[in-house]
Design an enzyme around this catalytic site. Structure first.
Site, PDB file in Angstrom:
ATOM      1  N   TRP A   1      92.877  23.967  41.818  1.00  0.00           N
ATOM      2  CA  TRP A   1      94.232  23.410  41.740  1.00  0.00           C
ATOM      3  C   TRP A   1      94.816  23.629  40.356  1.00  0.00           C
ATOM      4  CZ3 TRP A   1      96.155  23.187  46.219  1.00  0.00           C
ATOM      5  CH2 TRP A   1      95.390  22.774  47.316  1.00  0.00           C
TER       6      TRP A   1
ATOM      7  N   ASP B   1      98.070  16.173  37.100  1.00  0.00           N
ATOM      8  CA  ASP B   1      97.952  16.218  38.552  1.00  0.00           C
ATOM      9  C   ASP B   1      96.882  15.189  38.925  1.00  0.00           C
ATOM     10  OD1 ASP B   1      97.377  16.701  41.204  1.00  0.00           O
ATOM     11  OD2 ASP B   1      97.058  18.863  40.971  1.00  0.00           O
TER      12      ASP B   1
ATOM     13  N   LYS C   1      95.696  12.114  49.800  1.00  0.00           N
ATOM     14  CA  LYS C   1      94.325  11.734  49.474  1.00  0.00           C
ATOM     15  C   LYS C   1      94.142  10.217  49.369  1.00  0.00           C
ATOM     16  CE  LYS C   1      93.807  16.265  48.526  1.00  0.00           C
ATOM     17  NZ  LYS C   1      94.659  17.215  47.798  1.00  0.00           N
TER      18      LYS C   1
HETATM   19  C1  LIG Z   1      95.148  18.450  47.475  1.00  0.00           C
HETATM   20  C2  LIG Z   1      95.494  18.753  46.062  1.00  0.00           C
HETATM   21  C3  LIG Z   1      96.632  19.494  45.717  1.00  0.00           C
HETATM   22  C4  LIG Z   1      97.544  20.133  46.748  1.00  0.00           C
HETATM   23  O1  LIG Z   1      98.387  19.207  47.301  1.00  0.00           O
HETATM   24  P1  LIG Z   1      99.523  19.679  48.331  1.00  0.00           P
HETATM   25  O2  LIG Z   1     100.225  18.361  48.551  1.00  0.00           O
HETATM   26  O3  LIG Z   1      98.844  20.225  49.532  1.00  0.00           O
HETATM   27  O4  LIG Z   1     100.384  20.676  47.658  1.00  0.00           O
HETATM   28  C5  LIG Z   1      96.903  19.688  44.387  1.00  0.00           C
HETATM   29  N1  LIG Z   1      96.105  19.184  43.432  1.00  0.00           N
HETATM   30  C6  LIG Z   1      94.989  18.480  43.719  1.00  0.00           C
HETATM   31  C7  LIG Z   1      94.133  17.946  42.615  1.00  0.00           C
HETATM   32  C8  LIG Z   1      94.657  18.245  45.047  1.00  0.00           C
HETATM   33  O5  LIG Z   1      93.554  17.538  45.346  1.00  0.00           O
END
Ligand SMILES: *Cc1c(COP(=O)(O)O)cnc(C)c1O
Length: 356
Positions: A99, A166, A190
């Site tokens: 990511w 993030d 999540k």
């Molecule tokens: C799942 C995830 C993403 C991607 O998220 P989307 O909503 O599918 O774009 C980005 N960063 C992390 C750390 C993730 O776990």
């Protein structure tokens, strides 16, 4: 048989969230209408937005000067919006996984980037600690929890430029000092809600510093001004997020979550360390994620990997197959996962060990 949901994302949500979202889908607020079929500008839905924002402010102790936004496009759209709105001279990124790499890749479309450190040399199995930050960077981007590899940065860093994180897979899992960050963002799927919405907590005074024109929908200032109603927001995910936020508040808030999450993770890591068949993929304990616990079968028992997956699945363990870039197993232990599920997994690992 009871199913234990260890999926990494979309992933387990509190039963409270699912039940109350289902109710709202059938009858929203006693209106005799579904939350899916009323105007997002109705006073009832505006109240959902307002309560969600205020619960986030309360749960994370968000200081003045920050805004809470609900945007479409998931975390991945933020990979692009961040440099669009923030990258003038150069941007610094810490590369701790897939990511983080994707976030960096998008920033390159907008200007100069610096990868200050990367743990790619060891398949992202640690958090780099020795690196220099370019003093003229417009911001420093980190991924606090690396969902695929199972590492986590749990301390709030002090850096001399805006810090952007993030937190898709660990937001609300522990207290954070929001004042140390300029942007905290994450996809909802999540720890918060079904997919379809991203949460963005942003400090207003960092905006307006780039020369490029920004299309309205990609400009954070639009969404601040319109209170996440520039266009139709994802109403059902926002409604579900509200339920999870209420549940969080009723269950000890983020400090309560942290206590339970550490307890769950400790039980599982202890078993992985003890069990002769398995070993953790993250050796440095300080770097281990409390949310995504990755482990592999020891070399001498490698041929048992498929058998264990089958055995665990037949005992109700769902979603424990590791990501293809790591292999082995990954048990995601998000806020909503009860301790009983972790104990059931540990019991299954012991039973399997005794059989071998
Ligand atoms: C799942 C995830 C993403 C991607 O998220 P989307 O909503 O599918 O774009 C980005 N960063 C992390 C750390 C993730 O776990």
């Amino acid at each position: 048989m009871k199913k234990h949901n260890f999926y990494a994302g979309p992933s387990i949500l509190p039963a409270y969230t699912i039940e109350n979202t289902a109710k709202g889908i059938l009858d929203f607020d006693g209106m005799g209408l579904s939350v899916m079929e009323v105007s997002h500008r109705s006073k009832e839905f505006i109240a959902v937005m307002e309560e969600s924002r205020s619960l986030i402010r309360e749960l994370l102790d968000v200081p003045k000067g920050y805004h809470v936004l609900f945007l479409g496009g998931g975390a991945s759209l933020q990979f692009c919006m961040i440099p669009y709105n923030m990258l003038q001279t150069k941007a610094a990124y810490l590369n701790t996984g897939s990511w983080a790499s994707k976030a960096l890749k998008e920033a390159k479309f907008f200007g100069e980037t610096v990868e200050v450190a990367s743990s790619k040399d060891k398949n992202f199995s640690y958090i780099p600690r020795d690196y220099n930050l370019p003093s003229d960077a417009d911001y420093f981007h980190i991924t606090t929890n690396n969902t695929i590899y199972g590492t986590e940065i749990r301390e709030d860093m002090d850096v001399p430029m805006p810090l952007i994180a993030d937190m898709s897979s660990d937001v609300f899992s522990r207290p954070v000092d929001v004042s140390k960050y300029s942007i905290i963002y994450g996809g909802a799927q999540k720890n918060l809600a079904p997919s379809g919405v991203a949460l963005v907590i942003i400090r207003e005074d960092i905006l307006g510093k780039v020369d490029r024109p920004i299309p309205s929908i990609l400009d954070y200032r639009t969404h601040i001004e319109k209170e996440s109603m520039f266009n139709t927001p994802p109403v059902v995910p926002v409604y579900a997020a509200l339920q999870t936020l209420r549940w969080l508040k009723q269950n000890g808030g983020v400090a309560g979550m942290e206590k339970k999450n550490i307890e769950k993770a400790t039980i599982l890591y202890d078993e992985i360390d003890r069990n002769k068949l398995f070993q953790p993929t993250i050796q440095n304990e300080e770097d281990r994620s409390m949310m995504n616990i990755c482990f592999v079968v020891n070399e001498e028992y490698k041929e048992l990997e498929g058998d264990f997956l089958q055995f665990a699945t037949s005992h109700g363990m769902i979603g424990i197959k590791g990501h293809r870039s790591v292999g082995g197993f990954r048990a995601s232990t998000y806020n909503a996962l009860p301790k009983e599920s972790v104990e059931a997994l540990v019991e299954t690992m012991r039973e399997f060990e005794n059989k071998c």
